[in-house]
Design a protein around this motif. Sequence first.
Motif, mmCIF file in Angstrom:
data_model
loop_
_atom_site.group_PDB
_atom_site.id
_atom_site.type_symbol
_atom_site.label_atom_id
_atom_site.label_comp_id
_atom_site.label_asym_id
_atom_site.label_seq_id
_atom_site.Cartn_x
_atom_site.Cartn_y
_atom_site.Cartn_z
ATOM 1 N N ALA A 117 0.823 -1.217 0.000
ATOM 2 C CA ALA A 117 0.000 0.000 0.000
ATOM 3 C C ALA A 117 0.851 1.258 0.000
ATOM 4 C CB ALA A 117 -0.936 -0.011 1.212
ATOM 5 N N LEU A 118 2.007 1.245 0.687
ATOM 6 C CA LEU A 118 2.840 2.440 0.761
ATOM 7 C C LEU A 118 3.366 2.824 -0.613
ATOM 8 C CD1 LEU A 118 4.089 4.505 2.716
ATOM 9 C CD2 LEU A 118 6.094 3.020 2.861
ATOM 10 N N ILE A 119 3.881 1.843 -1.367
ATOM 11 C CA ILE A 119 4.389 2.122 -2.707
ATOM 12 C C ILE A 119 3.243 2.505 -3.634
ATOM 13 C CG2 ILE A 119 5.732 1.207 -4.636
ATOM 14 C CD1 ILE A 119 7.019 -0.742 -2.729
ATOM 15 N N SER A 120 2.146 1.787 -3.542
ATOM 16 C CA SER A 120 0.988 2.087 -4.384
ATOM 17 C C SER A 120 0.470 3.491 -4.119
ATOM 18 C CB SER A 120 -0.125 1.063 -4.139
ATOM 19 O OG SER A 120 0.305 -0.256 -4.447
ATOM 20 N N ASP A 121 0.491 3.914 -2.850
ATOM 21 C CA ASP A 121 -0.002 5.243 -2.498
ATOM 22 C C ASP A 121 0.855 6.318 -3.149
ATOM 23 O OD1 ASP A 121 -1.728 6.987 -0.684
ATOM 24 O OD2 ASP A 121 0.283 7.575 -0.044
ATOM 25 N N TRP A 122 2.176 6.148 -3.131
ATOM 26 C CA TRP A 122 3.024 7.171 -3.730
ATOM 27 C C TRP A 122 2.927 7.184 -5.250
ATOM 28 C CZ3 TRP A 122 7.359 7.079 -7.004
ATOM 29 C CH2 TRP A 122 7.902 8.345 -7.225
ATOM 30 N N LEU A 123 2.940 6.011 -5.881
ATOM 31 C CA LEU A 123 2.911 5.962 -7.337
ATOM 32 C C LEU A 123 1.523 6.245 -7.898
ATOM 33 C CD1 LEU A 123 5.216 2.906 -8.139
ATOM 34 C CD2 LEU A 123 5.747 5.336 -8.322
#
Length: 257
Positions: A117-123
């Motif tokens: 979720a953290l990577i998905s949130d930024w990208l």
Amino acid sequence: MRIHTILGLVFLLSSCGSAKLVNGSRDANPGFSVKDIIKTHQAAAPQFETLAARVNVDYEDEKSSQNITVSLRMEKNKTIWIKASLLGITLSKAMLTPDRVQYYERISNTYFDGDFALISDWLGTEIDFEKAQNILLGQSIFRLESQAYNKSVENNQYKLAPKQELPLFTHFLALNPDFFKIASQGIDQQSKGRQLRMYYPDYQKVGDQVLPKKVVIKASENDAITTLEIDFRSVDLNIPIRFPFTMPDGLTEIQLD
């Protein structure tokens, strides 16, 4: 926090100390079918067991800029390990596996331990381990065999776009005609004002594998733009590596909106 989060989670590519920059001269063939383009691109996925690399990263957003060197270790399809350090002091560490993301950053004393979720949130788009790995190896983040594509030849590149776009976003990818690696790929989410672009201006030969030499990632949301320029330096392939990772005490958990 955001700077080091990105530094710790997106720098996942490879090159080699003995690698040579490859500059192609082949012309794209307008008669090449979509099926053959996809098949050749999938066959171009690099083959290795382990990778250890040094990566130079330039980061810039509307408020700040930073340059840092990152150590990367990868066991293909299993683990991606990243450490950002300065003058021998660890600034951040991240370890990604197919079902888990662990990350901490010392300056803000924050951590994350969960899914992608953290990577998905930024990208601004759904990311899993396979997609993260593909970004860093010059491969498509889309499952090309799962839908039908239209093909065109633009700027001597094969461009593929879905015949029927998904409801929430549109996407495209362009491949170079020499080794059928990604030249660029992108996702647009107009309803949220989000746009993600990944450019691969240079590739290099590592043994008999073709891997990215430089990657430029631009993520925008409305008027806010974040840019990463990633230059892959010395790399060793298929050597014994370890993935040391211990979450320090006293950190504050990163909360996602």
